[in-house]
Design a protein around this motif. Structure first.
Motif, PDB file in Angstrom:
ATOM      1  N   PHE A  16       0.838  -1.189   0.000  1.00 30.36           N
ATOM      2  CA  PHE A  16       0.000   0.000   0.000  1.00 30.36           C
ATOM      3  C   PHE A  16       0.874   1.239   0.000  1.00 30.36           C
ATOM      4  O   PHE A  16       1.184   1.834   1.012  1.00 30.36           O
ATOM      5  CB  PHE A  16      -0.959  -0.049   1.193  1.00 30.36           C
ATOM      6  N   LEU A  19      -0.255   5.746   0.854  1.00 31.25           N
ATOM      7  CA  LEU A  19      -0.912   6.389   1.991  1.00 31.25           C
ATOM      8  C   LEU A  19      -0.369   7.780   2.071  1.00 31.25           C
ATOM      9  O   LEU A  19      -0.099   8.282   3.125  1.00 31.25           O
ATOM     10  CB  LEU A  19      -0.650   5.644   3.271  1.00 31.25           C
ATOM     11  N   VAL A  21      -1.587   8.967   0.184  1.00 32.39           N
ATOM     12  CA  VAL A  21      -2.033   8.779  -0.378  1.00 32.39           C
ATOM     13  C   VAL A  21      -2.805   9.587   0.058  1.00 32.39           C
ATOM     14  O   VAL A  21      -3.300   9.459   0.630  1.00 32.39           O
ATOM     15  CB  VAL A  21      -2.508   7.578  -0.748  1.00 32.39           C
ATOM     16  N   THR A 161      -7.607   5.082  -4.387  1.00 31.84           N
ATOM     17  CA  THR A 161      -7.647   5.715  -3.074  1.00 31.84           C
ATOM     18  C   THR A 161      -8.609   6.891  -3.093  1.00 31.84           C
ATOM     19  O   THR A 161      -8.788   7.551  -4.112  1.00 31.84           O
ATOM     20  CB  THR A 161      -6.254   6.219  -2.646  1.00 31.84           C
ATOM     21  N   THR A 163      -9.506  10.139  -0.343  1.00 24.57           N
ATOM     22  CA  THR A 163      -9.176  10.815   0.915  1.00 24.57           C
ATOM     23  C   THR A 163     -10.146  11.980   1.091  1.00 24.57           C
ATOM     24  O   THR A 163     -10.278  12.811   0.190  1.00 24.57           O
ATOM     25  CB  THR A 163      -7.731  11.343   0.896  1.00 24.57           C
ATOM     26  N   PHE A 172      -9.392   8.088   5.013  1.00 17.77           N
ATOM     27  CA  PHE A 172      -8.573   7.625   3.900  1.00 17.77           C
ATOM     28  C   PHE A 172      -8.914   6.177   3.593  1.00 17.77           C
ATOM     29  O   PHE A 172      -8.742   5.296   4.434  1.00 17.77           O
ATOM     30  CB  PHE A 172      -7.093   7.764   4.242  1.00 17.77           C
ATOM     31  N   ASP A 173      -9.419   5.914   2.392  1.00 15.57           N
ATOM     32  CA  ASP A 173      -9.785   4.569   1.959  1.00 15.57           C
ATOM     33  C   ASP A 173      -8.889   4.125   0.815  1.00 15.57           C
ATOM     34  O   ASP A 173      -8.611   4.894  -0.110  1.00 15.57           O
ATOM     35  CB  ASP A 173     -11.234   4.522   1.473  1.00 15.57           C
ATOM     36  N   ILE A 174      -8.453   2.877   0.884  1.00 10.99           N
ATOM     37  CA  ILE A 174      -7.779   2.224  -0.233  1.00 10.99           C
ATOM     38  C   ILE A 174      -8.633   1.029  -0.633  1.00 10.99           C
ATOM     39  O   ILE A 174      -8.840   0.109   0.162  1.00 10.99           O
ATOM     40  CB  ILE A 174      -6.374   1.730   0.140  1.00 10.99           C
TER      41      ILE A 174
END
Length: 204
Positions: A16, A19, A21, A161, A163, A172-174
């Motif tokens: 990942f 982030l 990110v 992603t 944010t 914050f999502d991935i």
């Protein structure tokens, strides 16, 4: 639908990369610099701060500046997975006129630092917004008001992603997925995947 995903292990967090990110401008692309007028001398004498010049990074994405803390979680939940605490630091850095912000994420588990992602968020001369991961690697980002989006493929996985800045919170999502092994004519289908979410709260 989320219940059908099988989460990909995150040990080491090496997959990942984005982030931050986190990636990226709550003020929007067109409003990331200050246009305030000079403060009169009498106001300055009363302790008011001088305005930030347009080329000064202290006015670049100012709403995002600060130190944020949160915990990384997986959707669907992975029983027995270690708790990963994340600290996000966003600040103008030492050079206040390079149109880049420090965007540093520190991952900790059981009180020990597991990984540090020391990135920068930059506005390039051509107006592009990017996450600079170092070594010449730039990840483009798309900004819509208080939302930041990015997408890339690495190590066989495709990641998207999102944010979102919401006052003193950042979500914050991935979303990560692997190309499905079942071919669909004319369509690239993606199968196994899941979401990693970090909800940050401002601490400084």
């Amino acid at each position: 639908m989320l219940g059908s995903f099988r989460a990909i292990p995150i040990e080491g967090l090496e997959m990942f990369r984005a982030l931050w990110v986190a990636l990226v401008a709550s003020c929007g692309i067109a409003a990331c610099t200050s246009t305030t007028q000079a403060v009169p001398q009498e106001a300055a004498n009363q302790g008011l701060q001088a305005p930030v010049a347009p080329s000064d990074d202290r006015g670049f994405m100012a709403a995002w500046h600060g130190t944020w803390k949160g915990a990384l979680t997986s959707i669907p939940e992975r029983p027995g997975a270690p708790i990963v605490d994340v600290t996000l630091e966003i600040d103008p850095g030492e050079d206040l006129s390079d149109q880049c912000l420090t965007w540093r994420s520190t991952f900790q588990s059981d009180g020990a630092v597991q990984q540090v992602k020391d990135y920068q968020f930059c506005k390039l001369p051509d107006g592009r917004l990017v996450i600079d991961e170092g070594g010449g690697l730039l990840l483009d980002v798309f900004v819509d008001d208080d939302l930041i989006y990015s997408g890339f493929t690495a190590g066989g996985a495709t990641l998207f992603t999102a944010t979102r800045l919401d006052g003193d919170d950042i979500v914050f999502d991935i979303y990560f997925t692997m190309k499905d092994r079942r071919p669909v004519e004319g369509v690239v289908s993606y199968g196994d995947g899941g979401i990693q979410r970090t909800v940050f709260q401002r601490v400084e």
